[in-house]
Write a protein that holds these residues in place. Structure first.
Motif, PDB file in Angstrom:
ATOM      1  N   THR A 226    -128.368 -22.097 -24.777  1.00 12.13           N
ATOM      2  CA  THR A 226    -127.186 -23.164 -24.172  1.00 12.13           C
ATOM      3  C   THR A 226    -126.076 -22.181 -24.061  1.00 12.13           C
ATOM      4  O   THR A 226    -125.390 -22.401 -22.676  1.00 12.13           O
ATOM      5  N   ILE A 227    -125.549 -21.400 -24.881  1.00 12.16           N
ATOM      6  CA  ILE A 227    -124.170 -20.617 -24.609  1.00 12.16           C
ATOM      7  C   ILE A 227    -124.638 -19.649 -23.597  1.00 12.16           C
ATOM      8  O   ILE A 227    -123.655 -19.325 -22.644  1.00 12.16           O
ATOM      9  N   TRP A 231    -122.357 -19.041 -19.930  1.00  9.47           N
ATOM     10  CA  TRP A 231    -121.732 -18.005 -19.369  1.00  9.47           C
ATOM     11  C   TRP A 231    -122.204 -17.562 -18.116  1.00  9.47           C
ATOM     12  O   TRP A 231    -121.445 -16.785 -17.430  1.00  9.47           O
ATOM     13  N   ASP A 232    -123.613 -17.720 -17.818  1.00 12.14           N
ATOM     14  CA  ASP A 232    -124.170 -17.289 -16.610  1.00 12.14           C
ATOM     15  C   ASP A 232    -123.828 -18.276 -15.338  1.00 12.14           C
ATOM     16  O   ASP A 232    -123.274 -17.991 -14.243  1.00 12.14           O
ATOM     17  N   SER A 233    -123.994 -19.539 -15.629  1.00 16.68           N
ATOM     18  CA  SER A 233    -123.666 -20.610 -14.550  1.00 16.68           C
ATOM     19  C   SER A 233    -122.531 -21.365 -14.796  1.00 16.68           C
ATOM     20  O   SER A 233    -122.074 -22.116 -13.602  1.00 16.68           O
ATOM     21  N   ILE A 438    -112.837 -17.715 -22.558  1.00 13.39           N
ATOM     22  CA  ILE A 438    -113.467 -16.719 -22.531  1.00 13.39           C
ATOM     23  C   ILE A 438    -114.758 -16.344 -21.763  1.00 13.39           C
ATOM     24  O   ILE A 438    -115.290 -15.527 -21.052  1.00 13.39           O
ATOM     25  N   SER A 439    -115.263 -17.684 -21.550  1.00 12.03           N
ATOM     26  CA  SER A 439    -116.527 -17.649 -20.539  1.00 12.03           C
ATOM     27  C   SER A 439    -116.155 -17.351 -18.949  1.00 12.03           C
ATOM     28  O   SER A 439    -116.734 -16.719 -18.366  1.00 12.03           O
ATOM     29  N   SER A 444    -115.973 -13.284 -14.687  1.00  8.00           N
ATOM     30  CA  SER A 444    -115.188 -12.446 -13.705  1.00  8.00           C
ATOM     31  C   SER A 444    -115.521 -10.842 -14.108  1.00  8.00           C
ATOM     32  O   SER A 444    -115.656 -10.258 -13.064  1.00  8.00           O
ATOM     33  N   ALA A 445    -115.944 -10.604 -15.401  1.00  5.75           N
ATOM     34  CA  ALA A 445    -116.367  -9.121 -15.618  1.00  5.75           C
ATOM     35  C   ALA A 445    -117.733  -8.928 -14.773  1.00  5.75           C
ATOM     36  O   ALA A 445    -117.883  -7.846 -14.863  1.00  5.75           O
TER      37      ALA A 445
END
Length: 445
Positions: A226-227, A231-233, A438-439, A444-445
């Motif tokens: 889930t996390i 972070w991906d989408s 943070i996400s 962006s990274a």
């Protein structure tokens, strides 16, 4: 001994500032404990070991030594206590020697009967204590008194000619100069680890405990599905989160207004202050102890009775805290808690006994460990965040809220809510805000 271990140079401060900037990349002074960064530490002892990327797991087993083995353990503990006091007295005079030098003295030849690595660890512990006192982190080290200090010693595992000096096989723990000690291996040891050291402890209730530490390769944090999807989408469907507000009567109140409990074998286990429940029995046994002659046989038997009651309260508290920590980590993807100063809370408003009986600090450590294993995220919100004074309905901060006001009544919108319930929801929202920042940084990274 190298006196440079007591000095802090400018390079350490620069490295510490860089680490602080990486740990707090966003406003709000929140700490995210699932991101592992290399630590910049000063040299505290004369040990030459290299701190590589690794994780350590301690397995504590109860042991059943024979009379000869128990006598050897007691003698080694006494030798460690003696060498600590002797070295501390010499250090205050400006004299620095190693335990090997003391063993060569004619009047101290009996020190050779103890485990040499146990005495060497005493030197390292004393150097670390003096280094912490020199930097102002802790108080100066004190002399150890028999019956007051903890009865324990630590020995390291060496590998000589392909064989290790300490082994754990078939319910027996082999230790240097003690031989094989029968232990109760109540849990399996995770394979793939290297045995590093063992701490032998003699508890006040008479039990012998052996803490066996294994070193494992450092594994990077792996978020759950889930996390990782967030972070991906950026999709938060199915994302489960909560906030925990510490409560002295109930340990905590979560963002759903629930108190800590769990189901076990068709029964409900609720939070209960273990020490408060046994406080009456402890007082009675201590009263009996005060009427006995000190250091007599009956006095020692009564001491063990009192120690067993204290140990019972400690074990019940630790078991409930660990049970709740694991269940919360499995249930939620994001958990927000306050970064509280428990030492200061113990000293304020006569809350010392209640705060200690709650075990909130230990609970947060258990929760952090469980989140790392399950892939959940634990965020500690800054202790100065006004979680109790902020209205969850309109956002107004009521600065005149007092500690005895258990119901929050907003002077602006008239919103009425339980104080702890509202604080838990505010902690949850603040933790989610930090998690979103943070996400976005990861995206962006």
């Amino acid at each position: 001994m190298d006196k440079n271990i007591f000095e802090e140079d400018a390079a350490f401060h620069a490295a510490d500032q860089m680490l602080t900037d990486e740990l707090y990349p966003f406003p709000g002074s929140a700490r995210l404990y699932t991101i592992h960064l290399p630590e910049a530490k000063r040299k505290r002892t004369s040990s030459r070991k290299k701190n590589g990327p690794a994780s350590y797991t301690a397995y504590v087993f109860e042991g059943y030594p024979t009379k000869e083995q128990a006598a050897f353990f007691c003698q080694t503990i006494g030798n460690c206590r003696f060498i600590w006091n002797r070295m501390l007295a010499d250090h205050r005079k400006g004299i620095y020697h190693t335990p090997a030098w003391y063993k060569k003295q004619p009047d101290l030849s009996w020190l050779a009967k103890a485990d040499s690595l146990a005495l060497a660890n005493v030197q390292l512990n004393l150097e670390a204590a003096e280094s912490d006192a020199k930097s102002g982190e802790k108080d100066p080290p004190k002399f150890h008194k028999k019956g007051v200090c903890r009865d324990s010693y630590k020995t390291n595992c060496q590998y000589l000619h392909g064989k290790s000096t300490i082994t754990l096989t078939g319910g027996f723990l082999k230790l240097p100069k003690a031989g094989e000690v029968r232990v109760k291996a109540h849990r399996p040891v995770r394979p793939g680890g290297v045995l590093k050291h063992v701490t032998v402890s003699h508890e006040p209730d008479g039990k012998w405990l052996f803490s066996v530490v294994f070193q494992y390769p450092e594994e990077p944090f792996k978020a759950n599905e889930t996390i990782q999807k967030v972070w991906d989408s950026g999709c938060t469907d199915g994302f489960r989160m909560t906030g925990l507000d510490m409560s002295l009567p109930h340990l905590y109140i979560d963002a759903d207004g629930q108190m800590p409990f769990y189901e076990l074998k068709d029964s409900t286990v609720c939070f209960d202050k273990a020490y408060r429940r046994l406080e009456g029995r402890i007082a009675r046994e201590q009263r009996k102890l005060s009427h006995m002659k000190k250091h007599s046989h009956n006095y020692q038997k009564q001491q063990r009775k009192v120690a067993k009651l204290y140990a019972k309260a400690k074990h019940q508290r630790h078991d409930f805290l660990r049970q709740m920590a694991v269940r919360l980590a499995r249930k939620y993807d994001l958990i927000g808690i306050e970064d509280l100063d428990m030492r200061a809370m113990k000293k304020s408003l006569r809350f010392g006994k209640s705060v200690s009986d709650n075990g909130w600090g230990l609970f947060t450590l258990y929760l952090e460990e469980a989140c790392k294993k399950t892939g959940s995220v634990l965020i500690r919100v800054d202790k100065w965040f006004p979680s109790s004074k902020t209205c969850h309905h309109c956002g107004h901060i009521y600065h005149d809220l007092k500690l005895n006001d258990r119901t929050y009544i907003c002077p602006v919108c008239g919103h009425v809510m339980d104080r702890d319930y509202q604080a838990a929801q505010n902690i949850r929202d603040e933790a989610f805000r930090i998690f979103q920042e943070i996400s976005r940084g990861k995206a962006s990274a």
